[in-house]
Design a protein around this motif. Structure first.
Motif, PDB file in Angstrom:
ATOM      1  N   LEU A 241      39.986 -29.642  59.562  1.00  0.00           N
ATOM      2  CA  LEU A 241      39.740 -29.627  58.120  1.00  0.00           C
ATOM      3  C   LEU A 241      38.241 -29.544  57.846  1.00  0.00           C
ATOM      4  CD1 LEU A 241      40.688 -29.961  55.158  1.00  0.00           C
ATOM      5  CD2 LEU A 241      40.515 -32.445  55.500  1.00  0.00           C
ATOM      6  N   VAL A 242      37.879 -28.643  56.924  1.00  0.00           N
ATOM      7  CA  VAL A 242      36.495 -28.488  56.484  1.00  0.00           C
ATOM      8  C   VAL A 242      36.452 -28.670  54.971  1.00  0.00           C
ATOM      9  CG1 VAL A 242      34.573 -26.852  56.214  1.00  0.00           C
ATOM     10  CG2 VAL A 242      35.835 -26.975  58.381  1.00  0.00           C
ATOM     11  N   VAL A 243      35.433 -29.362  54.493  1.00  0.00           N
ATOM     12  CA  VAL A 243      35.241 -29.564  53.056  1.00  0.00           C
ATOM     13  C   VAL A 243      33.859 -29.048  52.681  1.00  0.00           C
ATOM     14  CG1 VAL A 243      35.131 -31.234  51.176  1.00  0.00           C
ATOM     15  CG2 VAL A 243      36.729 -31.599  53.079  1.00  0.00           C
TER      16      VAL A 243
ATOM     17  N   HIS B  30      30.079 -29.922  54.245  1.00  0.00           N
ATOM     18  CA  HIS B  30      28.764 -29.438  53.818  1.00  0.00           C
ATOM     19  C   HIS B  30      28.643 -29.579  52.312  1.00  0.00           C
ATOM     20  CE1 HIS B  30      25.016 -27.275  53.592  1.00  0.00           C
ATOM     21  NE2 HIS B  30      25.516 -26.578  52.581  1.00  0.00           N
ATOM     22  N   GLN B  31      27.568 -30.242  51.907  1.00  0.00           N
ATOM     23  CA  GLN B  31      27.212 -30.365  50.495  1.00  0.00           C
ATOM     24  C   GLN B  31      25.799 -29.833  50.340  1.00  0.00           C
ATOM     25  OE1 GLN B  31      28.384 -34.448  51.371  1.00  0.00           O
ATOM     26  NE2 GLN B  31      28.857 -34.659  49.182  1.00  0.00           N
TER      27      GLN B  31
ATOM     28  N   LEU C  81      29.978 -25.142  61.151  1.00  0.00           N
ATOM     29  CA  LEU C  81      30.646 -25.846  60.061  1.00  0.00           C
ATOM     30  C   LEU C  81      32.109 -25.437  59.955  1.00  0.00           C
ATOM     31  CD1 LEU C  81      30.639 -27.562  57.403  1.00  0.00           C
ATOM     32  CD2 LEU C  81      29.927 -25.457  56.228  1.00  0.00           C
ATOM     33  N   VAL C  82      32.398 -24.157  60.115  1.00  0.00           N
ATOM     34  CA  VAL C  82      33.750 -23.651  59.842  1.00  0.00           C
ATOM     35  C   VAL C  82      34.455 -23.102  61.081  1.00  0.00           C
ATOM     36  CG1 VAL C  82      33.191 -23.117  57.452  1.00  0.00           C
ATOM     37  CG2 VAL C  82      32.837 -21.368  59.200  1.00  0.00           C
TER      38      VAL C  82
ATOM     39  N   VAL D 202      42.085 -25.339  57.621  1.00  0.00           N
ATOM     40  CA  VAL D 202      42.147 -25.547  56.179  1.00  0.00           C
ATOM     41  C   VAL D 202      40.734 -25.838  55.682  1.00  0.00           C
ATOM     42  CG1 VAL D 202      42.966 -27.050  54.309  1.00  0.00           C
ATOM     43  CG2 VAL D 202      44.531 -26.363  56.132  1.00  0.00           C
ATOM     44  N   VAL D 203      40.355 -25.191  54.584  1.00  0.00           N
ATOM     45  CA  VAL D 203      39.063 -25.442  53.945  1.00  0.00           C
ATOM     46  C   VAL D 203      39.315 -25.841  52.497  1.00  0.00           C
ATOM     47  CG1 VAL D 203      36.842 -24.480  53.231  1.00  0.00           C
ATOM     48  CG2 VAL D 203      37.861 -23.774  55.413  1.00  0.00           C
TER      49      VAL D 203
END
Length: 378
Positions: A45-47, A70-71, A103-104, A109-110
């Protein structure tokens, strides 16, 4: 399990009753993605774009581990960490990462809070399509008032299928599947009067030189009162694409540029490199000027933002002024440009020191404030 959204805080980002740490779009994203997240392996899972941690921490509360996050704003990243500590979230629940392939990579799922910039959305979608699992599903949500049909078109450039969910509480989610061949984002470039401006998606003004910054530069030329050395660089605070820092450096001055936006920092470094002045410009991702010592610099230039996300909030400028005063030496100067309708002068007089008008036109005002010896006592 009911996640305690109302306990989340924005700190150390600016806080005010009208500014929320979580909203209906966060809740809808979590609900729409719940089935897809149920069977995920750890690390799948990536947000991206989680404003203050709601998506990440609610997913962790449902059992997700090794979530990659990542923000773009550093304050958002720090708010996530602070909220996680307050909720006693396990250390292995998530990690904050730069915006790059790792990161991805192989993500299944993102969860994505839709950015308002189409260029930023294009950069994010391209990176996911290039490096995530071929079967990745992207849940991209936001407030309807900030969404456009063009966002669907951007996602379709990188994914075979883009579905649109039903709206709820003025929010909606786009679901993208079938990744096409993506690419690693590169900065966009434009040249203005010999200055090359580089910009990744989402940076203020993109590859243009916004009219406020241009007005500041027109009036600041040849009037830097001090600094410009390696030990006392001129400072481009909230630097964006680094136009001010690069302009100083092209004049042979050492410059220090900082911004809390990861995309802005990458853009400013690219701008310095494109203009052949990387050796004179130091660029840091920082909230305010916390990496600079008290009373350590003589000159700061600032075009302060007055938005927090989509909301107009003038309090963000006061926070910048106060830290500029801290970093300035007594007698040092803060040069600021702002929309003339904004009433910043009394704040500058209070937190920095004597302030004089340098220039004013139909839209913008340039002021210079001299850091008084008693600024800290005000």
């Amino acid at each position: 399990m009911t996640f305690p959204f109302d306990t989340l805080r924005r700190w150390p980002d600016v806080e005010a009753p009208e500014l929320l740490a979580a909203d209906a779009a966060d809740r809808l994203l979590l609900d729409e993605s719940a089935g897809a997240r149920t069977t995920l392996d750890d690390g799948a899972l990536v947000v991206i774009g989680d404003t203050h941690g709601a998506l990440t921490l609610a997913s962790a509360a449902e059992g997700a581990r090794r979530i990659r996050v990542h923000q773009d704003p550093l304050t958002g990243e720090r708010a996530l960490a602070a909220n996680a500590k307050r909720l006693a979230v396990d250390d292995d629940a998530f990690s904050s990462l730069p915006f790059d392939a790792d990161l991805v990579r192989d993500a299944e799922v993102v969860l994505l809070r839709l950015p308002r910039s189409l260029d930023e959305l294009d950069d994010v979608a391209a990176l996911i399509a290039r490096h995530a699992s071929p079967g990745v599903t992207v849940f991209a949500g936001g407030r309807i008032k900030h969404m456009t049909v063009a966002m669907n078109d951007v996602l379709r450039r990188h994914f075979d299928v883009v579905d649109v969910t039903h709206a709820r509480q003025k929010s909606r989610v786009l679901v993208a599947r079938g990744a096409k061949e993506g690419h690693d984002p590169e900065p966009r470039r434009a040249t203005h009067d010999g200055l090359v401006v580089c910009a990744y998606g989402g940076v203020f003004a993109a590859t243009s030189v916004d009219i406020g910054t241009r007005f500041l530069l027109d009036n600041i030329s040849g009037r830097v009162a001090g600094g410009g050395t390696a030990d006392d660089p001129v400072v481009d605070m909230a630097c964006g694409t680094g136009v001010v820092a690069a302009t100083f450096a092209r004049q042979g001055l050492h410059a220090y540029a900082s911004d809390q936006s990861a995309a802005a920092v990458a853009s400013a470094r690219a701008t310095a490199e494109a203009n052949g002045v990387s050796d004179l410009v130091r660029v840091e991702r920082d909230d305010l000027l916390s990496m600079l010592d008290d009373a350590s610099v003589s000159f700061i230039a600032l075009n302060p933002p007055f938005h927090v996300g989509a909301a107009v909030y003038e309090g963000v400028a006061a926070r910048l002024f106060a830290d500029a005063a801290r970093a300035l030496r007594p007698g040092g100067e803060l040069w600021t440009v702002w929309n003339s309708a904004l009433l910043y002068r009394p704040t500058l007089e209070r937190v920095v020191g004597p302030t004089r008008q340098i220039a004013r036109n139909s839209k913008f005002t340039v002021m210079a404030s001299v850091r008084s010896a008693s600024a800290y006592d005000r």
